[in-house]
Design a protein around this motif. Structure first.
Motif, PDB file in Angstrom:
ATOM      1  N   GLY A 265      13.160 -48.538 110.594  1.00 42.73           N
ATOM      2  CA  GLY A 265      11.707 -48.656 110.448  1.00 42.73           C
ATOM      3  C   GLY A 265      11.234 -50.001 109.948  1.00 42.73           C
ATOM      4  O   GLY A 265      10.054 -50.318 110.033  1.00 42.73           O
ATOM      5  N   PHE A 266      12.147 -50.806 109.389  1.00 44.47           N
ATOM      6  CA  PHE A 266      11.723 -52.090 108.820  1.00 44.47           C
ATOM      7  C   PHE A 266      11.721 -53.232 109.828  1.00 44.47           C
ATOM      8  O   PHE A 266      11.104 -54.252 109.598  1.00 44.47           O
ATOM      9  CB  PHE A 266      12.618 -52.478 107.639  1.00 44.47           C
ATOM     10  N   ARG A 267      12.444 -53.072 110.919  1.00 44.77           N
ATOM     11  CA  ARG A 267      12.520 -54.100 111.956  1.00 44.77           C
ATOM     12  C   ARG A 267      12.997 -55.434 111.378  1.00 44.77           C
ATOM     13  O   ARG A 267      12.286 -56.444 111.443  1.00 44.77           O
ATOM     14  CB  ARG A 267      11.175 -54.281 112.675  1.00 44.77           C
ATOM     15  N   GLY A 268      14.184 -55.435 110.822  1.00 45.47           N
ATOM     16  CA  GLY A 268      14.753 -56.665 110.282  1.00 45.47           C
ATOM     17  C   GLY A 268      16.051 -57.017 110.997  1.00 45.47           C
ATOM     18  O   GLY A 268      16.826 -56.130 111.366  1.00 45.47           O
TER      19      GLY A 268
ATOM     20  N   ILE B 137       5.777 -45.376 100.171  1.00 46.16           N
ATOM     21  CA  ILE B 137       6.405 -45.025 101.450  1.00 46.16           C
ATOM     22  C   ILE B 137       7.788 -45.675 101.536  1.00 46.16           C
ATOM     23  O   ILE B 137       8.730 -45.084 102.054  1.00 46.16           O
ATOM     24  CB  ILE B 137       5.494 -45.443 102.622  1.00 46.16           C
ATOM     25  N   VAL B 138       7.904 -46.886 100.992  1.00 44.33           N
ATOM     26  CA  VAL B 138       9.209 -47.560 100.982  1.00 44.33           C
ATOM     27  C   VAL B 138      10.182 -46.801 100.067  1.00 44.33           C
ATOM     28  O   VAL B 138      11.318 -46.548 100.442  1.00 44.33           O
ATOM     29  CB  VAL B 138       9.065 -49.025 100.542  1.00 44.33           C
TER      30      VAL B 138
ATOM     31  N   SER C 140       6.990 -52.186 112.904  1.00 46.75           N
ATOM     32  CA  SER C 140       7.447 -51.881 111.547  1.00 46.75           C
ATOM     33  C   SER C 140       6.622 -50.744 110.944  1.00 46.75           C
ATOM     34  O   SER C 140       5.394 -50.756 110.995  1.00 46.75           O
ATOM     35  CB  SER C 140       7.277 -53.142 110.691  1.00 46.75           C
ATOM     36  N   VAL C 141       7.304 -49.754 110.373  1.00 44.03           N
ATOM     37  CA  VAL C 141       6.577 -48.619 109.800  1.00 44.03           C
ATOM     38  C   VAL C 141       5.780 -49.064 108.567  1.00 44.03           C
ATOM     39  O   VAL C 141       4.688 -48.545 108.311  1.00 44.03           O
ATOM     40  CB  VAL C 141       7.542 -47.453 109.484  1.00 44.03           C
TER      41      VAL C 141
ATOM     42  N   LEU D 216       9.932 -44.095 107.173  1.00 41.79           N
ATOM     43  CA  LEU D 216      10.611 -45.331 107.546  1.00 41.79           C
ATOM     44  C   LEU D 216      11.803 -45.112 108.446  1.00 41.79           C
ATOM     45  O   LEU D 216      12.687 -45.932 108.514  1.00 41.79           O
ATOM     46  CB  LEU D 216      10.993 -46.153 106.309  1.00 41.79           C
ATOM     47  N   GLN D 217      11.849 -43.985 109.135  1.00 42.53           N
ATOM     48  CA  GLN D 217      12.795 -43.925 110.236  1.00 42.53           C
ATOM     49  C   GLN D 217      12.160 -44.685 111.395  1.00 42.53           C
ATOM     50  O   GLN D 217      11.039 -45.176 111.290  1.00 42.53           O
ATOM     51  CB  GLN D 217      13.156 -42.488 110.647  1.00 42.53           C
ATOM     52  N   TYR D 218      12.850 -44.733 112.465  1.00 42.02           N
ATOM     53  CA  TYR D 218      12.402 -45.559 113.571  1.00 42.02           C
ATOM     54  C   TYR D 218      11.085 -45.046 114.121  1.00 42.02           C
ATOM     55  O   TYR D 218      10.304 -45.805 114.669  1.00 42.02           O
ATOM     56  CB  TYR D 218      13.481 -45.509 114.653  1.00 42.02           C
ATOM     57  N   SER D 219      10.844 -43.770 113.984  1.00 38.88           N
ATOM     58  CA  SER D 219       9.689 -43.102 114.571  1.00 38.88           C
ATOM     59  C   SER D 219       9.911 -42.978 116.065  1.00 38.88           C
ATOM     60  O   SER D 219      10.067 -43.955 116.774  1.00 38.88           O
ATOM     61  CB  SER D 219       8.381 -43.848 114.276  1.00 38.88           C
TER      62      SER D 219
END
Lengths: 458, 458
Positions: free
Chosen positions: B312-315, A76-77, A342-343, A106-109
């Protein structure tokens, strides 16, 4: 103007935060970090290696991550690996593709509660676990379980005590003693009142209804009890509650109109013969519609515990049942202001609630790794209990579940006096000595709460 | 007892949460989600596709993620790929190995502020950017920038107004208008008082010091201003502040003892000729030790913006300068109760602050992808400005930076009256029509704040 005059100072700081104590990362841990740096720098100590037992992080203790979980999230990453990699089984790729195709790229959703496909998988998992229906709309994905503990308690927080409740009393949150310090810290942070009910150490840390009533009755008038926290399997105490006890608790919550906050993050960590995880949701349904359609319940689950132990991903969910419509709407307002979890954390939770099926290529290896981890944890639970009980002055209930032992320690009166003279908790003094002389970092019982005059560590 | 009597109801809910408004996920977005479901279900609409412009999520808008970032994180998620994969360049593997070897094996990480190796990389990045030293101890990693906004404002929150400040006044947080709604929502959530200073639309949304003074002077007596929020490059307004302006703001903050909360998450998003990102930290140092050793500053950065756009990673990170020791200690207590940020989020931030170097194999491709993304964003910024200015009744300042245009719209008096009669904001009514008739989901200016009588959207 005076250059030394800072914007903030002690008198201008939110006074509730001053009282936050989070023992799992408290002064003994800070001391351990200093000792570790000194060890790293070659400064001699009575030991060569420091053993970190302060936190339930299995991987940090050498537990190997479950391959299937990591493989799906890696794809997914970097979805380009789905084409280029020849190493991963087909079901890993299919799993990743399914999440990617359903908004998990991995977009913000756009969905603040988490990806719908993953909320549906959580609902299926809950439904299979309990044998009763689960609506994905009641599932909220979160940044670990801790975030939801804080989001929920924040809704209850009484920022205007005199305006928001009868008689200007603070809201009370009933917590077990011993408890996980995130509860006490958050209760302090949000200016709620904690109401302590003691677990019965002489009966394997059982939850006794008469003690719950005692705590409630004594609290009424001093605060307004609203929330009942139950941790099952227990942290730090390791007990697994019996079905009958859980049903009694539900009846009590209904009688007193309490919102049940069921911390069920250790639901896969049950080791003792005869012990079985029984969810609060199942109890609500077994007691009939009078309960299942009215009792407010938040059940918390996490990717950090169980056999996955994936603390680093910060994934979790909360199932919220029968919330007052207004409570739900307010919680959602608050969640809109947090952004999505976090996705990657959502994705690893998805694979945990939706593991390989028997006809899939990864099934056998996944089962093998899972059994290995749970078998090791079971063995460690037994070893810990036996070892502590073999040491004079220590006594430890069997660790039925979760990941911790919470032995009681008999401390010499001299040590107790010495600690009191220094303004220290006696068990904190014991743990400090254990750290400085033996290199073992544990957390004193006083950080979790214990009956006065008893001493423990986790 | 009465079964319909729930534990909570409107009267028992934290009143501050009732006022939280987060327009980016507000009613128009909920409406858009409903329309999307109807489109998916085949219900005919005046358009075939819904265009989501409500949130700054570049990947959701089709921007391709930067390969190098995703590759490094994929290897951290599944380190077995370092051996098995033949597809990734050597520097990707070396980068991942370095983080894995320094505590990044996706365990919880014992350091609540983030992995030391990554905090060091952030410090190096800041040092290179500003040409002044940066101590990694002042860098705190976070779950996106939003988490730190809330953690910091929570420290300032006055839960006991009458006890914690002089005269029982609430703390004031100065925010630009228009602003990013997470500020107004959090100020409401934590029971702080917002102090609005208007950006000058007639001068390309510039920050005018006399307006800052006006806002401050009018607020004193009604609240106690403590925090000054500056968003640069601006969200939703897209201006890039000049060096002189930033230095004036720093002088003003010192004069008034304000804590500067500098939202610098768009520091890589600068498009206009002659515009350049100039950090608040640099201004502190340019003004000399009288400022650089006293003015309290929190500078926020995020993995979600820039050319990475990794929402999507929230960093994210926060550099905290000159905090009062007590403030710092209290913030740390609060952070101990949050757990660590996602290690995957920490890792992607690491690669953003430490991109491939010219002698590394991934350098050329990384530069190509980065230029492509920034070039596209620049082009879109120009196109958006030109298009809006070509439409009668719309006017839009040049988008110098960040990711948004915030055009003003002239609304017919009839529409304004109609909206008022319905209790709606006129621009919300315009945006609703834009959504329902044209399928374009934008956020009304009223969600960000605007001068009374003016109307906008982002």
């Amino acid at each position: 103007m005076d250059d030394s005059e800072f914007v903030l100072n002690q008198s201008s700081i939110n006074p509730y935060i001053l009282n936050i104590e989070y023992a799992v990362r408290g002064p003994i841990v800070a001391n351990a970090q200093r000792i570790q740096s000194e060890l790293d720098a070659g400064i001699p100590k009575p030991f060569t290696e420091l053993i970190w037992c302060n936190i339930g992080d299995c991987h940090a203790m050498g537990q190997k991550p479950i391959s299937f979980l990591r493989q799906v999230v890696a794809l997914i990453v970097d979805p380009s690996l789905i084409e280029s990699d020849s190493h991963y089984p087909a079901d890993v790729k299919q799993r990743a593709r399914r999440i990617l195709d359903n908004g998990g790229g991995l977009q913000y959703s756009s969905e603040m509660l988490g990806l719908p496909v993953i909320r549906q998988d959580c609902a299926n998992y809950i439904q299979d676990r309990d044998g009763v229906p689960c609506n994905p709309d009641s599932v909220i994905l979160s940044t670990g379980a801790g975030e939801m503990i804080k989001e929920l308690l924040q809704v209850f927080a009484r920022l205007q005590p005199s305006a928001s409740t009868v008689n200007g009393l603070q809201y009370g949150v009933m917590i077990p003693i011993p408890q996980y310090p995130m509860y006490s810290a958050s209760i302090t942070q949000y200016n709620l009142q904690s109401v302590h009910y003691y677990l019965d150490e002489s009966d394997n840390w059982s939850l006794d209804l008469s003690e719950l009533r005692r705590a409630y009755d004594e609290a009424v008038g001093k605060c307004e009890p609203r929330v009942l926290v139950v941790i099952n399997p227990g942290n730090p105490t390791g007990q697994v509650l019996r079905k009958e006890v859980i049903e009694d608790v539900v009846r009590f919550a209904k009688e007193k109109n309490l919102f049940i906050l069921a911390d069920e993050v250790y639901q896969h960590n049950v080791y003792a013969e005869g012990a079985k995880f029984y969810s609060f949701k199942r109890a609500l349904h077994r007691l009939g519609p009078e309960f299942s359609t009215t009792v407010q319940l938040a059940s918390l689950m996490s990717a950090s515990k169980g056999y996955a132990g994936e603390c680093g991903f910060r994934g979790g969910y909360c199932e919220l049942l029968n919330p007052d419509a207004r409570l739900q709407s307010l919680l959602y307002r608050q969640l809109a202001n947090r952004g999505c979890p976090s996705v990657a954390g959502q994705a690893i939770l998805d694979v945990i609630v939706n593991p390989p099926k028997p006809d899939e290529p990864s099934f056998a290896e996944h089962e093998r790794e899972k059994s290995q981890v749970l078998g090791d944890l079971k063995l460690k639970a037994q070893m810990a209990t036996e070892t502590f009980n073999s040491i004079p002055g220590m006594r430890c209930n069997p660790v039925q579940g979760a990941m911790y032992a919470f032995p009681s320690i008999e401390l010499p009166p001299k040590l107790i006096e010495e600690a009191k003279a220094k303004g220290m908790q006696p068990d904190a003094m014991y743990c400090t000595a254990l750290l400085e002389e033996k290199g073992v970092c544990v957390v004193p019982g006083s950080g979790f709460g214990q009956r006065p005059g008893t001493y423990h560590f986790r």
